[in-house]
Design an enzyme around this catalytic site. Structure first.
Site, PDB file in Angstrom:
ATOM      1  N   GLY A  61       5.122   2.381   1.587  1.00  0.00           N
ATOM      2  CA  GLY A  61       4.113   1.926   2.837  1.00  0.00           C
ATOM      3  C   GLY A  61       2.782   1.810   2.307  1.00  0.00           C
ATOM      4  O   GLY A  61       2.544   1.854   1.333  1.00  0.00           O
ATOM      5  N   ARG A  62       2.077   2.083   3.106  1.00  0.00           N
ATOM      6  CA  ARG A  62       0.555   1.986   3.142  1.00  0.00           C
ATOM      7  C   ARG A  62       0.259   3.554   2.828  1.00  0.00           C
ATOM      8  O   ARG A  62      -1.121   3.976   2.338  1.00  0.00           O
ATOM      9  CB  ARG A  62      -0.274   1.815   4.599  1.00  0.00           C
ATOM     10  CG  ARG A  62      -0.244   0.239   4.760  1.00  0.00           C
ATOM     11  CD  ARG A  62      -1.136  -0.199   5.497  1.00  0.00           C
ATOM     12  NE  ARG A  62      -0.718  -0.129   6.910  1.00  0.00           N
ATOM     13  CZ  ARG A  62      -1.252   0.467   7.875  1.00  0.00           C
ATOM     14  NH1 ARG A  62      -2.700   0.677   7.743  1.00  0.00           N
ATOM     15  NH2 ARG A  62      -1.098   0.364   9.042  1.00  0.00           N
ATOM     16  N   GLU A  90      -1.691   4.511  -0.612  1.00  0.00           N
ATOM     17  CA  GLU A  90      -3.005   4.252  -0.957  1.00  0.00           C
ATOM     18  C   GLU A  90      -4.297   5.197  -0.544  1.00  0.00           C
ATOM     19  O   GLU A  90      -5.129   5.602  -1.256  1.00  0.00           O
ATOM     20  CB  GLU A  90      -3.341   2.954   0.063  1.00  0.00           C
ATOM     21  CG  GLU A  90      -4.574   2.376  -0.203  1.00  0.00           C
ATOM     22  CD  GLU A  90      -5.077   1.106   0.647  1.00  0.00           C
ATOM     23  OE1 GLU A  90      -5.664   0.380   0.118  1.00  0.00           O
ATOM     24  OE2 GLU A  90      -4.348   1.036   1.565  1.00  0.00           O
ATOM     25  N   CYS A 110       8.526   1.517  -4.438  1.00  0.00           N
ATOM     26  CA  CYS A 110       7.634   0.529  -3.846  1.00  0.00           C
ATOM     27  C   CYS A 110       5.883   0.963  -3.844  1.00  0.00           C
ATOM     28  O   CYS A 110       5.947   1.154  -4.879  1.00  0.00           O
ATOM     29  CB  CYS A 110       7.734   0.140  -2.176  1.00  0.00           C
ATOM     30  SG  CYS A 110       7.218  -1.052  -1.559  1.00  0.00           S
ATOM     31  N   HIS A 111       5.205   1.140  -2.932  1.00  0.00           N
ATOM     32  CA  HIS A 111       3.690   1.507  -3.090  1.00  0.00           C
ATOM     33  C   HIS A 111       3.677   2.929  -3.661  1.00  0.00           C
ATOM     34  O   HIS A 111       2.530   3.135  -3.967  1.00  0.00           O
ATOM     35  CB  HIS A 111       3.080   1.119  -1.894  1.00  0.00           C
ATOM     36  CG  HIS A 111       2.788  -0.374  -1.703  1.00  0.00           C
ATOM     37  ND1 HIS A 111       3.849  -1.240  -1.272  1.00  0.00           N
ATOM     38  CD2 HIS A 111       1.835  -1.233  -1.878  1.00  0.00           C
ATOM     39  CE1 HIS A 111       3.225  -2.470  -0.925  1.00  0.00           C
ATOM     40  NE2 HIS A 111       2.093  -2.471  -1.547  1.00  0.00           N
ATOM     41  N   TYR A 131       6.477  -2.275  -6.048  1.00  0.00           N
ATOM     42  CA  TYR A 131       6.277  -3.141  -5.249  1.00  0.00           C
ATOM     43  C   TYR A 131       5.775  -4.293  -6.428  1.00  0.00           C
ATOM     44  O   TYR A 131       4.806  -3.731  -7.324  1.00  0.00           O
ATOM     45  CB  TYR A 131       5.500  -3.273  -3.965  1.00  0.00           C
ATOM     46  CG  TYR A 131       5.163  -4.544  -3.173  1.00  0.00           C
ATOM     47  CD1 TYR A 131       6.270  -4.890  -2.854  1.00  0.00           C
ATOM     48  CD2 TYR A 131       3.853  -5.130  -3.298  1.00  0.00           C
ATOM     49  CE1 TYR A 131       6.155  -5.966  -1.954  1.00  0.00           C
ATOM     50  CE2 TYR A 131       4.029  -6.128  -2.531  1.00  0.00           C
ATOM     51  CZ  TYR A 131       5.036  -6.754  -1.956  1.00  0.00           C
ATOM     52  OH  TYR A 131       4.902  -7.811  -1.169  1.00  0.00           O
TER      53      TYR A 131
END
Length: 197
Positions: free
Chosen positions: A89-90, A93, A119-120, A139
């Site tokens: 997800g975000r 980051e 993923c992320h 990802y």
């Protein structure tokens, strides 16, 4: 094998499926999963984001749910945990800007404990500088991040020693099964009991 204590790193706008499905599945098979987020305590929540793949050049994002945290981040001692789960997800980051988060991630690699990353989430591993010489995935747009961090990129669910990685939530069945194997979790596939007519 007895139940293990697992640390799950969440954050605001963590991917909805990628935090909830592993949390529930790992709890279901008997593990004790501590879901934490920097600057938050048990009972507080992280908003989630639903990422979908609908034919565009990148994923779409929609509002998800409120994921409830189970433990205080400030009380985490990574030495007390058997394994780490890093959803995507975000959230990764911004989570990679917390020194404590990076130190927690480094602990699991230094002690060769199982790590499941999706993923992320690989952004956290790259920022923690633990990918050098490791084969992993994430990802697809993060291939450059992995290679820049010294990692070798692979397609699909990948296991390199105690590191289990997947590209996104569609990988859940194989990714979770591989992680459970890495944990040494035995699942009894008993036949279902038929209801009386």
């Amino acid at each position: 094998m007895p139940a293990q204590q697992l640390l799950l790193l969440a954050g605001d706008y963590v991917e909805d499926y990628e935090v909830m499905v592993p949390y529930q599945a790992l709890e279901m098979v008997g593990h004790d999963v501590h879901a934490v987020c920097p600057e938050k305590e048990a009972g507080e929540t992280c908003p989630t984001a639903i990422h979908d793949f609908e034919g565009d050049q990148t994923y779409t994002e929609k509002p998800g749910h409120q994921f409830e945290l189970t433990h205080d981040f400030d009380a985490v001692d990574p030495a007390e945990y058997d394994a780490l789960v890093v959803p995507g997800g975000r959230a990764p980051e911004y989570l990679r800007t917390y020194d404590a988060v990076l130190e927690h991630v480094r602990h699991f690699f230094a002690e060769d404990k199982p790590v499941a990353c999706l993923c992320h989430g690989v952004q956290l591993l790259a920022a923690a500088d633990v990918l050098d010489g490791r084969t992993c995935t994430g990802y697809p747009a993060l291939e450059t991040d992995v290679r820049t961090a010294g990692g070798d990129w692979a397609e699909g669910v990948t296991r390199d020693g105690n590191l289990v990685t997947g590209q996104a939530w569609p990988d859940h069945p194989e990714w979770l099964a591989t992680f459970l194997e890495c944990l040494g979790t035995d699942i009894d596939h008993a036949e279902p009991v038929a209801a009386d007519d």
